[in-house]
Scaffold this motif. Structure first.
Motif, PDB file in Angstrom:
ATOM      1  N   UNK A   1       0.833  -1.206   0.000  1.00 30.65           N
ATOM      2  CA  UNK A   1       0.000   0.000   0.000  1.00 30.65           C
ATOM      3  C   UNK A   1       0.869   1.259   0.000  1.00 30.65           C
ATOM      4  N   UNK A   2       0.219   2.383  -0.291  1.00 28.18           N
ATOM      5  CA  UNK A   2       0.928   3.653  -0.286  1.00 28.18           C
ATOM      6  C   UNK A   2       1.514   3.966   1.090  1.00 28.18           C
ATOM      7  N   UNK A   3       0.796   3.604   2.139  1.00 30.14           N
ATOM      8  CA  UNK A   3       1.285   3.874   3.490  1.00 30.14           C
ATOM      9  C   UNK A   3       2.561   3.096   3.789  1.00 30.14           C
ATOM     10  N   UNK A   4       2.756   1.963   3.122  1.00 32.01           N
ATOM     11  CA  UNK A   4       3.973   1.185   3.310  1.00 32.01           C
ATOM     12  C   UNK A   4       5.163   1.908   2.665  1.00 32.01           C
ATOM     13  N   UNK A   5       4.929   2.509   1.515  1.00 33.70           N
ATOM     14  CA  UNK A   5       5.972   3.300   0.869  1.00 33.70           C
ATOM     15  C   UNK A   5       6.301   4.533   1.698  1.00 33.70           C
ATOM     16  N   UNK A   6       5.289   5.129   2.330  1.00 29.77           N
ATOM     17  CA  UNK A   6       5.513   6.327   3.140  1.00 29.77           C
ATOM     18  C   UNK A   6       6.447   6.056   4.317  1.00 29.77           C
ATOM     19  N   UNK A   7       6.438   4.831   4.797  1.00 28.31           N
ATOM     20  CA  UNK A   7       7.373   4.486   5.870  1.00 28.31           C
ATOM     21  C   UNK A   7       8.809   4.702   5.411  1.00 28.31           C
ATOM     22  N   UNK A   8       9.142   4.213   4.224  1.00 30.41           N
ATOM     23  CA  UNK A   8      10.498   4.373   3.715  1.00 30.41           C
ATOM     24  C   UNK A   8      10.779   5.828   3.332  1.00 30.41           C
ATOM     25  N   UNK A   9       9.741   6.555   2.904  1.00 31.08           N
ATOM     26  CA  UNK A   9       9.925   7.985   2.665  1.00 31.08           C
ATOM     27  C   UNK A   9      10.331   8.700   3.952  1.00 31.08           C
ATOM     28  N   UNK A  10       9.720   8.288   5.064  1.00 31.88           N
ATOM     29  CA  UNK A  10      10.049   8.886   6.351  1.00 31.88           C
ATOM     30  C   UNK A  10      11.494   8.571   6.734  1.00 31.88           C
ATOM     31  N   UNK A  11      11.937   7.313   6.494  1.00 33.72           N
ATOM     32  CA  UNK A  11      13.311   6.923   6.802  1.00 33.72           C
ATOM     33  C   UNK A  11      14.293   7.733   5.962  1.00 33.72           C
ATOM     34  N   UNK A  12      13.982   7.922   4.676  1.00 32.14           N
ATOM     35  CA  UNK A  12      14.851   8.707   3.783  1.00 32.14           C
ATOM     36  C   UNK A  12      14.946  10.150   4.266  1.00 32.14           C
ATOM     37  N   UNK A  13      13.817  10.703   4.733  1.00 33.97           N
ATOM     38  CA  UNK A  13      13.830  12.076   5.253  1.00 33.97           C
ATOM     39  C   UNK A  13      14.700  12.186   6.499  1.00 33.97           C
ATOM     40  N   UNK A  14      14.705  11.142   7.323  1.00 29.06           N
ATOM     41  CA  UNK A  14      15.564  11.143   8.508  1.00 29.06           C
ATOM     42  C   UNK A  14      17.041  11.176   8.102  1.00 29.06           C
ATOM     43  N   UNK A  15      17.378  10.466   7.035  1.00 27.48           N
ATOM     44  CA  UNK A  15      18.756  10.480   6.543  1.00 27.48           C
ATOM     45  C   UNK A  15      19.114  11.861   6.005  1.00 27.48           C
ATOM     46  N   UNK A  16      18.205  12.437   5.215  1.00 30.09           N
ATOM     47  CA  UNK A  16      18.481  13.716   4.560  1.00 30.09           C
ATOM     48  C   UNK A  16      18.461  14.887   5.536  1.00 30.09           C
ATOM     49  N   UNK A  17      17.456  14.919   6.434  1.00 28.21           N
ATOM     50  CA  UNK A  17      17.260  16.081   7.290  1.00 28.21           C
ATOM     51  C   UNK A  17      18.044  16.024   8.601  1.00 28.21           C
ATOM     52  N   UNK A  18      18.240  14.810   9.128  1.00 31.11           N
ATOM     53  CA  UNK A  18      18.891  14.677  10.431  1.00 31.11           C
ATOM     54  C   UNK A  18      20.228  13.953  10.361  1.00 31.11           C
ATOM     55  N   UNK A  19      20.640  13.590   9.140  1.00 27.32           N
ATOM     56  CA  UNK A  19      21.912  12.886   8.959  1.00 27.32           C
ATOM     57  C   UNK A  19      21.951  11.575   9.744  1.00 27.32           C
ATOM     58  N   UNK A  20      20.805  10.904   9.820  1.00 19.95           N
ATOM     59  CA  UNK A  20      20.669   9.660  10.582  1.00 19.95           C
ATOM     60  C   UNK A  20      21.339   8.490   9.862  1.00 19.95           C
ATOM     61  N   UNK A  21      22.080   7.691  10.619  1.00 18.11           N
ATOM     62  CA  UNK A  21      22.621   6.439  10.096  1.00 18.11           C
ATOM     63  C   UNK A  21      21.550   5.360  10.221  1.00 18.11           C
ATOM     64  N   UNK A  22      21.238   4.676   9.123  1.00 22.36           N
ATOM     65  CA  UNK A  22      20.191   3.660   9.137  1.00 22.36           C
ATOM     66  C   UNK A  22      20.799   2.280   8.891  1.00 22.36           C
ATOM     67  N   UNK A  23      20.516   1.358   9.811  1.00 20.50           N
ATOM     68  CA  UNK A  23      20.977  -0.019   9.690  1.00 20.50           C
ATOM     69  C   UNK A  23      19.759  -0.925   9.560  1.00 20.50           C
ATOM     70  N   UNK A  24      19.636  -1.594   8.425  1.00 15.30           N
ATOM     71  CA  UNK A  24      18.521  -2.525   8.189  1.00 15.30           C
ATOM     72  C   UNK A  24      19.082  -3.941   8.338  1.00 15.30           C
ATOM     73  N   UNK A  25      18.659  -4.636   9.404  1.00 13.87           N
ATOM     74  CA  UNK A  25      19.118  -5.994   9.654  1.00 13.87           C
ATOM     75  C   UNK A  25      18.093  -6.999   9.145  1.00 13.87           C
ATOM     76  N   UNK A  26      18.572  -8.047   8.560  1.00 13.96           N
ATOM     77  CA  UNK A  26      17.703  -9.055   7.970  1.00 13.96           C
ATOM     78  C   UNK A  26      16.919  -9.841   9.028  1.00 13.96           C
TER      79      UNK A  26
END
Length: 290
Positions: free
Chosen positions: A56-81
């Protein structure tokens, strides 16, 4: 003003399923800033997407939020399997800028070391008998569907939310025994790796406790519990529950040091739960669906 943490850990969002609280987790992440965001497995539910899941679109928005955290707050993101997003094994390890996709990790902070893993690698059923794990997944999916039906009628009668799956886990002796053994085995693994604590997910049971001198931290899930782990800049961890957040308040969370086995349990003061309508560019108001 956003509350700032050093590290936030979330797990078991299960994007692609009806039970995923994608809107809520996106709103949660919008509320905070952090240096490190650890997505500890089962963020995408590949098992359900192969069968009857829908993106769903809301599922994509989750990753949009993560990308914004990287861009706006310089957040390091670790995705573990995790086990439900085991398709990631085909590309592990992978690093793109501030995003790192990997199997597990050792996290060092304030003189302590934590082994961070989704937790399924210590589950012999999931690892060795995959077909049994799939059957269990079908049963859990059915419980979540039945849970939506039950709570639809409870809502109409003005009754509070009731977690059927949590009730079943608490009543079935084998489930209780499995969870206890799971937590103990993970604590042993952390000790073997020379770590002070273990951070995991997988069993959808948020928890913070000490096991044989090891800090056991489980971030819970975003299907029912809607919880996350957060660490402040002094190295103190706490569990944050979505339903306890007052989104209108900008007051920072006060975090208490990790409790020991002998320390008294202190409950409260509890945060005000906010059910009021809020205009949010990332979210619509959640609806009850069968």
């Amino acid at each position: 003003m956003k509350t700032k943490f050093k590290t936030i850990v979330i797990s078991d969002v299960h994007l692609g399923t009806k039970g995923s609280k994608a809107k809520e987790v996106s709103r949660f992440l919008k509320q905070y800033e952090c240096e490190n965001l650890i997505l500890n497995g089962d963020i995408i539910d590949g098992w359900q997407l192969k069968k009857s899941g829908t993106w769903k679109r809301r599922h994509t928005r989750f990753f949009n939020r993560v990308i914004k955290m990287i861009e706006n707050s310089n957040t390091n993101v670790f995705y573990l399997r995790g086990n439900h997003d085991d398709f990631l094994e085909q590309i592990l390890p992978l690093q793109i800028g501030k995003l790192s996709i990997q199997m597990d990790m050792i996290y060092e902070s304030n003189g302590k070391k934590y082994f961070i893993t989704h937790g399924d690698v210590f589950d012999s059923i999931t690892t060795n008998l995959r077909w049994i794990a799939y059957i269990g997944d079908v049963g859990y999916t059915f419980l979540l569907w039945l849970n939506r039906v039950v709570n639809y009628y409870r809502f109409k009668r003005g009754l509070p939310y009731f977690s059927l799956s949590k009730y079943v886990k608490g009543k079935v002796k084998s489930a209780v025994s499995y969870i206890d053994q799971y937590e103990v085995e993970l604590a042993k693994m952390a000790k073997v790796k020379g770590c002070d604590g273990i951070i995991c997910g997988h069993i959808h049971k948020a928890e913070m406790r000490e096991i044989d001198g090891i800090e056991y931290l489980n971030s819970g899930d975003w299907v029912e519990t809607m919880s996350a782990l957060a660490e402040d800049h002094d190295g103190n961890w706490q569990l944050i529950y979505y339903n306890e957040i007052n989104f209108k308040s900008s007051e920072d969370h006060i975090i208490s040091p990790f409790p020991s086995e002998n320390s008294p349990q202190i409950y409260g003061p509890f945060r005000e739960v906010s059910f009021s309508k809020r205009d949010d560019e990332d979210l619509d108001n959640p609806a009850i669906r069968l």
